[in-house]
Design an enzyme around this catalytic site. Structure first.
Site, PDB file in Angstrom:
ATOM      1  N   GLU A  43      39.212 -45.361  52.113  1.00 18.41           N
ATOM      2  CA  GLU A  43      38.840 -44.756  53.395  1.00 18.41           C
ATOM      3  C   GLU A  43      37.415 -45.167  53.715  1.00 18.41           C
ATOM      4  O   GLU A  43      36.479 -44.794  53.000  1.00 18.41           O
ATOM      5  CB  GLU A  43      38.952 -43.221  53.323  1.00 18.41           C
ATOM      6  CG  GLU A  43      38.515 -42.552  54.618  1.00 18.41           C
ATOM      7  CD  GLU A  43      38.472 -41.028  54.537  1.00 18.41           C
ATOM      8  OE1 GLU A  43      39.259 -40.438  53.760  1.00 18.41           O
ATOM      9  OE2 GLU A  43      37.639 -40.433  55.249  1.00 18.41           O
ATOM     10  N   ARG A  47      30.427 -44.016  59.504  1.00 16.04           N
ATOM     11  CA  ARG A  47      29.116 -43.341  59.479  1.00 16.04           C
ATOM     12  C   ARG A  47      27.966 -44.325  59.514  1.00 16.04           C
ATOM     13  O   ARG A  47      26.805 -43.932  59.540  1.00 16.04           O
ATOM     14  CB  ARG A  47      28.989 -42.478  58.225  1.00 16.04           C
ATOM     15  CG  ARG A  47      30.009 -41.378  58.253  1.00 16.04           C
ATOM     16  CD  ARG A  47      29.852 -40.414  57.117  1.00 16.04           C
ATOM     17  NE  ARG A  47      31.101 -39.694  56.990  1.00 16.04           N
ATOM     18  CZ  ARG A  47      31.390 -38.873  56.010  1.00 16.04           C
ATOM     19  NH1 ARG A  47      30.522 -38.652  55.066  1.00 16.04           N
ATOM     20  NH2 ARG A  47      32.547 -38.275  55.976  1.00 16.04           N
ATOM     21  N   THR A  71      36.201 -40.351  59.258  1.00 21.17           N
ATOM     22  CA  THR A  71      35.177 -39.810  60.169  1.00 21.17           C
ATOM     23  C   THR A  71      35.430 -40.250  61.614  1.00 21.17           C
ATOM     24  O   THR A  71      34.489 -40.553  62.356  1.00 21.17           O
ATOM     25  CB  THR A  71      33.742 -40.179  59.706  1.00 21.17           C
ATOM     26  OG1 THR A  71      33.667 -40.147  58.274  1.00 21.17           O
ATOM     27  CG2 THR A  71      32.728 -39.186  60.245  1.00 21.17           C
ATOM     28  N   LYS A 131      43.905 -33.206  56.237  1.00 21.42           N
ATOM     29  CA  LYS A 131      42.800 -33.179  55.288  1.00 21.42           C
ATOM     30  C   LYS A 131      42.320 -31.720  55.227  1.00 21.42           C
ATOM     31  O   LYS A 131      42.249 -31.055  56.270  1.00 21.42           O
ATOM     32  CB  LYS A 131      41.700 -34.091  55.828  1.00 21.42           C
ATOM     33  CG  LYS A 131      40.381 -34.052  55.106  1.00 21.42           C
ATOM     34  CD  LYS A 131      39.464 -35.144  55.655  1.00 21.42           C
ATOM     35  CE  LYS A 131      38.103 -35.073  55.001  1.00 21.42           C
ATOM     36  NZ  LYS A 131      37.313 -36.298  55.221  1.00 21.42           N
TER      37      LYS A 131
HETATM   38  C1  3PG Z   1      34.264 -36.730  53.492  1.00 21.13           C
HETATM   39  O1  3PG Z   1      33.780 -37.214  54.452  1.00 21.13           O
HETATM   40  O2  3PG Z   1      35.471 -36.686  53.334  1.00 21.13           O
HETATM   41  C2  3PG Z   1      33.343 -36.067  52.524  1.00 21.13           C
HETATM   42  O3  3PG Z   1      32.015 -36.251  52.877  1.00 21.13           O
HETATM   43  C3  3PG Z   1      33.542 -36.486  51.127  1.00 21.13           C
HETATM   44  O4  3PG Z   1      33.095 -35.427  50.407  1.00 21.13           O
HETATM   45  P1  3PG Z   1      32.393 -35.641  48.993  1.00 21.13           P
HETATM   46  O5  3PG Z   1      31.203 -36.532  49.242  1.00 21.13           O
HETATM   47  O6  3PG Z   1      31.983 -34.252  48.560  1.00 21.13           O
HETATM   48  O7  3PG Z   1      33.397 -36.261  48.078  1.00 21.13           O
END
Ligand code: 3PG
Length: 214
Positions: A43, A47, A71, A131
């Site tokens: 994924e 960002r 995102t 999710k």
């Molecule tokens: C995401 O965008 O899915 C999260 O920021 C991932 O979360 P983590 O960094 O706590 O694994």
């Protein structure tokens, strides 16, 4: 569960590496390092400016890995990631606008939910695989179990605060198809091109998933 093959691949892998990529040139070696560790999904979060180019490069040069855009929060981004060759899309939340755009794009979508109200909107839109974000901060496995009371038809990919330490707690729940996390792809390992470390983290996670699933 959704019967889309891309979602089935996320479920089969059990862990989804959530990547923040700063430099497009790192995308291909990163994808290959994950594959070498037995993870065939990635994924790429939108960002950083390099994200779309990274998705495009991975889709073109490493077709063995399922390239997922993360995102994605606006309809315009849905168009962008489809053009970049993303095979599925993940969002941190749910919106009707992105739901419409995803329908038009015809790609599998995991919208994010954290509350019962989010679940009501997702279910109303026919989005039964979501999710669960931010998983730990939103109450972890006990929140997830509570949400499954009123929404037994929903399946989840918990993400946010998930790591090797609590992976088993989530994957033990029948409503959890896979977990996501950035622990598999640490920013410093990517920046230092430490592909051996990424492969090692991927192997550890896959071994844990296989041991849990028997
Ligand atoms: C995401 O965008 O899915 C999260 O920021 C991932 O979360 P983590 O960094 O706590 O694994």
């Amino acid at each position: 569960m959704s019967n889309e093959p891309e979602i089935a691949r996320l479920a089969a892998c059990g862990v989804v590496p959530v990547v923040v990529i700063e430099d497009v040139h790192l995308a291909v070696p990163l994808a290959r390092a994950l594959l070498a560790g037995g993870i065939d999904v990635i994924e790429v979060t939108l960002r950083r400016p390099a994200a779309l180019a990274a998705l495009e490069t991975i889709a073109r040069e490493v077709p063995e890995i399922l390239s997922v855009a993360g995102t994605v929060v606006t309809p315009a981004q849905v168009t962008d990631v489809k053009e970049a060759g993303a095979q599925a899309v993940v969002s941190p939340g749910f919106s009707e606008a992105v739901d419409d755009a995803m329908r038009a794009a015809g790609l599998p979508w995991l919208p994010g939910v954290a509350t019962a109200s989010d679940c009501m909107r997702a279910v109303a839109a026919g989005r039964l695989t979501c999710k669960f974000f931010p998983a730990e901060q939103a109450g972890g496995t006990s929140a997830l179990k509570a949400l499954s009371g009123p929404f037994p038809q929903m399946k989840f990919c918990p993400t946010g605060g998930v790591g090797l330490n609590n992976l088993a707690d989530y994957l033990a729940l029948k409503q959890v198809i896979c977990v996501g996390g950035s622990w598999l792809v640490p920013a410093d390992a990517i920046a230092n091109r430490d592909w051996a470390r990424v492969t090692q983290l991927a192997k550890e996670a896959r071994e844990r998933v296989k041991a849990l699933r028997g």
